[in-house]
Design a protein around this motif. Structure first.
Motif, PDB file in Angstrom:
ATOM      1  N   LYS A  55       2.379  51.993  49.338  1.00  0.00           N
ATOM      2  CA  LYS A  55       1.993  51.862  47.942  1.00  0.00           C
ATOM      3  C   LYS A  55       2.868  52.734  47.043  1.00  0.00           C
ATOM      4  O   LYS A  55       3.302  52.314  45.962  1.00  0.00           O
ATOM      5  CB  LYS A  55       0.526  52.249  47.757  1.00  0.00           C
ATOM      6  CG  LYS A  55      -0.443  51.173  48.200  1.00  0.00           C
ATOM      7  CD  LYS A  55      -1.860  51.599  47.885  1.00  0.00           C
ATOM      8  CE  LYS A  55      -2.838  50.499  48.272  1.00  0.00           C
ATOM      9  NZ  LYS A  55      -4.228  50.878  47.979  1.00  0.00           N
ATOM     10  N   ARG A  56       3.140  53.939  47.484  1.00  0.00           N
ATOM     11  CA  ARG A  56       4.001  54.835  46.709  1.00  0.00           C
ATOM     12  C   ARG A  56       5.421  54.284  46.625  1.00  0.00           C
ATOM     13  O   ARG A  56       6.062  54.316  45.572  1.00  0.00           O
ATOM     14  CB  ARG A  56       3.991  56.217  47.353  1.00  0.00           C
ATOM     15  CG  ARG A  56       4.787  57.255  46.586  1.00  0.00           C
ATOM     16  CD  ARG A  56       4.645  58.611  47.221  1.00  0.00           C
ATOM     17  NE  ARG A  56       5.423  59.603  46.496  1.00  0.00           N
ATOM     18  CZ  ARG A  56       5.512  60.892  46.847  1.00  0.00           C
ATOM     19  NH1 ARG A  56       4.843  61.328  47.932  1.00  0.00           N
ATOM     20  NH2 ARG A  56       6.236  61.719  46.131  1.00  0.00           N
ATOM     21  N   LYS A  57       5.892  53.768  47.763  1.00  0.00           N
ATOM     22  CA  LYS A  57       7.229  53.168  47.789  1.00  0.00           C
ATOM     23  C   LYS A  57       7.298  51.973  46.846  1.00  0.00           C
ATOM     24  O   LYS A  57       8.283  51.764  46.132  1.00  0.00           O
ATOM     25  CB  LYS A  57       7.555  52.741  49.227  1.00  0.00           C
ATOM     26  CG  LYS A  57       9.034  52.494  49.488  1.00  0.00           C
ATOM     27  CD  LYS A  57       9.782  53.800  49.581  1.00  0.00           C
ATOM     28  CE  LYS A  57      11.212  53.569  50.023  1.00  0.00           C
ATOM     29  NZ  LYS A  57      11.993  54.834  50.033  1.00  0.00           N
ATOM     30  N   SER A  58       6.226  51.172  46.821  1.00  0.00           N
ATOM     31  CA  SER A  58       6.191  49.995  45.961  1.00  0.00           C
ATOM     32  C   SER A  58       6.212  50.393  44.487  1.00  0.00           C
ATOM     33  O   SER A  58       6.889  49.758  43.682  1.00  0.00           O
ATOM     34  CB  SER A  58       4.946  49.172  46.270  1.00  0.00           C
ATOM     35  OG  SER A  58       4.841  48.076  45.420  1.00  0.00           O
ATOM     36  N   ARG A  59       5.473  51.472  44.152  1.00  0.00           N
ATOM     37  CA  ARG A  59       5.485  51.924  42.759  1.00  0.00           C
ATOM     38  C   ARG A  59       6.879  52.399  42.330  1.00  0.00           C
ATOM     39  O   ARG A  59       7.336  52.127  41.220  1.00  0.00           O
ATOM     40  CB  ARG A  59       4.468  53.050  42.561  1.00  0.00           C
ATOM     41  CG  ARG A  59       3.027  52.574  42.546  1.00  0.00           C
ATOM     42  CD  ARG A  59       2.116  53.646  42.002  1.00  0.00           C
ATOM     43  NE  ARG A  59       2.125  54.847  42.839  1.00  0.00           N
ATOM     44  CZ  ARG A  59       1.280  55.063  43.857  1.00  0.00           C
ATOM     45  NH1 ARG A  59       0.358  54.158  44.167  1.00  0.00           N
ATOM     46  NH2 ARG A  59       1.366  56.178  44.553  1.00  0.00           N
ATOM     47  N   LYS A  64      11.992  51.179  39.348  1.00  0.00           N
ATOM     48  CA  LYS A  64      13.437  50.939  39.318  1.00  0.00           C
ATOM     49  C   LYS A  64      13.761  49.523  38.854  1.00  0.00           C
ATOM     50  O   LYS A  64      14.707  49.297  38.105  1.00  0.00           O
ATOM     51  CB  LYS A  64      14.035  51.189  40.700  1.00  0.00           C
ATOM     52  CG  LYS A  64      14.026  52.657  41.100  1.00  0.00           C
ATOM     53  CD  LYS A  64      14.663  52.856  42.466  1.00  0.00           C
ATOM     54  CE  LYS A  64      14.679  54.339  42.842  1.00  0.00           C
ATOM     55  NZ  LYS A  64      15.289  54.559  44.176  1.00  0.00           N
ATOM     56  N   ILE A  65      12.927  48.553  39.312  1.00  0.00           N
ATOM     57  CA  ILE A  65      13.149  47.165  38.885  1.00  0.00           C
ATOM     58  C   ILE A  65      12.967  47.037  37.374  1.00  0.00           C
ATOM     59  O   ILE A  65      13.710  46.345  36.684  1.00  0.00           O
ATOM     60  CB  ILE A  65      12.205  46.221  39.646  1.00  0.00           C
ATOM     61  CG1 ILE A  65      12.627  46.154  41.126  1.00  0.00           C
ATOM     62  CG2 ILE A  65      12.195  44.831  39.032  1.00  0.00           C
ATOM     63  CD1 ILE A  65      11.660  45.397  42.008  1.00  0.00           C
ATOM     64  N   GLY A  66      11.961  47.735  36.837  1.00  0.00           N
ATOM     65  CA  GLY A  66      11.743  47.705  35.386  1.00  0.00           C
ATOM     66  C   GLY A  66      12.922  48.295  34.621  1.00  0.00           C
ATOM     67  O   GLY A  66      13.349  47.761  33.585  1.00  0.00           O
ATOM     68  N   GLU A  67      13.457  49.410  35.134  1.00  0.00           N
ATOM     69  CA  GLU A  67      14.622  50.009  34.479  1.00  0.00           C
ATOM     70  C   GLU A  67      15.831  49.081  34.529  1.00  0.00           C
ATOM     71  O   GLU A  67      16.572  48.947  33.540  1.00  0.00           O
ATOM     72  CB  GLU A  67      14.953  51.343  35.152  1.00  0.00           C
ATOM     73  CG  GLU A  67      13.889  52.421  34.931  1.00  0.00           C
ATOM     74  CD  GLU A  67      14.222  53.698  35.679  1.00  0.00           C
ATOM     75  OE1 GLU A  67      15.257  53.693  36.385  1.00  0.00           O
ATOM     76  OE2 GLU A  67      13.460  54.677  35.562  1.00  0.00           O
TER      77      GLU A  67
END
Length: 308
Positions: A55-59, A64-67
């Motif tokens: 879950k932490r990795k996914s967040r 990063k995808i948003g950036e």
């Protein structure tokens, strides 16, 4: 045989012991009724840890995808803006080429200065021929300014029979006003033509010296080139005329066969003098006139001497 424990084995044992203590404490706090050493509890704890990790990795990945999406959007916006800017610049350039602004041309000035001065037989503009062909025997000398025109630049000019002389109408009455503020100086759009009894024609349909740019053009015969001087004949230039340039006369491009002129200008060709022929009677009569003039000058002087 006893197995020898290495430092690495001891480190692994301590880590395993610490891990087991952490599991036991967590079981005692949250689930005191269950035994710590049950395999079911250990499997559930490991699963919870894996879920928390992913879950932490996914967040982190979502962040990063948003950036990256924001950066991509900004790059696309910049590319679109640059494309629109290029299109507008091309449109403005095409418009400027098809519709040039004349006000910029009026404000443009060019460095021009006389390269020489004319010494002519015509001391004033009154009495100076309107065209050079009217007085083929008139003489003039163009003296070049050696500071601007070295004598070597005249080499080869003597091989031509005629040349163009570009000069300034320096005796125009409105010349001072024109030099002070060329953009505000006004000129007459129509001028009176001598051969039309005062009828007016457009300025650029005539050779009037009063022009927005008081520049004259005259053709003259090249008599000789002497150092920094050019001897000319058949001129229509006033003494002291400043000269801007001299160009050789080339018949195949300067003389247009079948060139058309208005009917009111065709009458001026009658004034052109092709040649002058003198009869023998005229020569003898002219000699008698010279003798008579000499006698009229000598007789009064002789009488005065006799009286004294």
């Amino acid at each position: 045989m006893r197995k020898s424990w290495t430092a690495a084995s001891a480190k692994q044992l301590r880590e395993f012991h610490n891990f087991n203590l952490q599991l036991w404490f967590s079981e005692c706090i949250f689930k005191p009724k269950r035994s710590y050493f049950s395999s079911e509890n250990r499997w559930a704890t490991a699963q919870n840890q894996n879920v928390y990790f992913w879950k932490r990795k996914s967040r982190d990945l979502d962040s990063k995808i948003g950036e990256l999406e924001k950066s991509l959007k900004a790059s696309l916006d910049n590319c679109a803006a640059e494309r629109q800017g290029r299109i507008r610049a091309q449109q403005a350039l095409r418009k400027a080429l098809t519709q040039p602004k004349l006000d910029n041309v009026e404000l443009t000035s060019y460095p021009m200065a006389p390269i020489g001065v004319i010494q002519s037989c015509f001391s004033t503009r009154n009495g100076t021929p309107r065209q050079p062909v009217l007085v083929p025997l008139s003489r003039a000398c163009l003296i070049f300014n050696t500071a601007r025109v070295p004598p070597a630049s005249l080499e080869g000019l003597g091989e031509y029979s005629h040349c163009w002389v570009i000069y300034v109408f320096h005796q125009n009455t409105n010349l001072e006003k024109l030099w002070k503020d060329p953009t505000k100086s006004k000129f007459k759009a129509k001028v009176r033509v001598p051969t039309l009894n005062g009828e007016r024609k457009g300025l650029f349909a005539t050779r009037s010296p009063h022009r927005p740019s008081p520049i004259g053009l005259s053709v003259a015969k090249v008599e000789a080139v002497q150092g920094h001087m050019l001897l000319l004949s058949g001129v229509d230039l006033v003494d002291g005329t400043p000269v801007l340039d001299v160009k050789p006369y080339i018949p195949y491009c300067d003389s247009i066969q079948g060139a058309r002129v208005p009917k009111w200008l065709a009458a001026d060709s009658i004034l052109a003098v092709a040649s002058v022929s003198f009869s023998e009677v005229f020569t003898s009569t002219l000699a008698d006139c010279w003798e008579m003039a000499f006698f009229l000058q000598i007789v009064p002087i002789a009488c005065l001497l006799a009286l004294h």
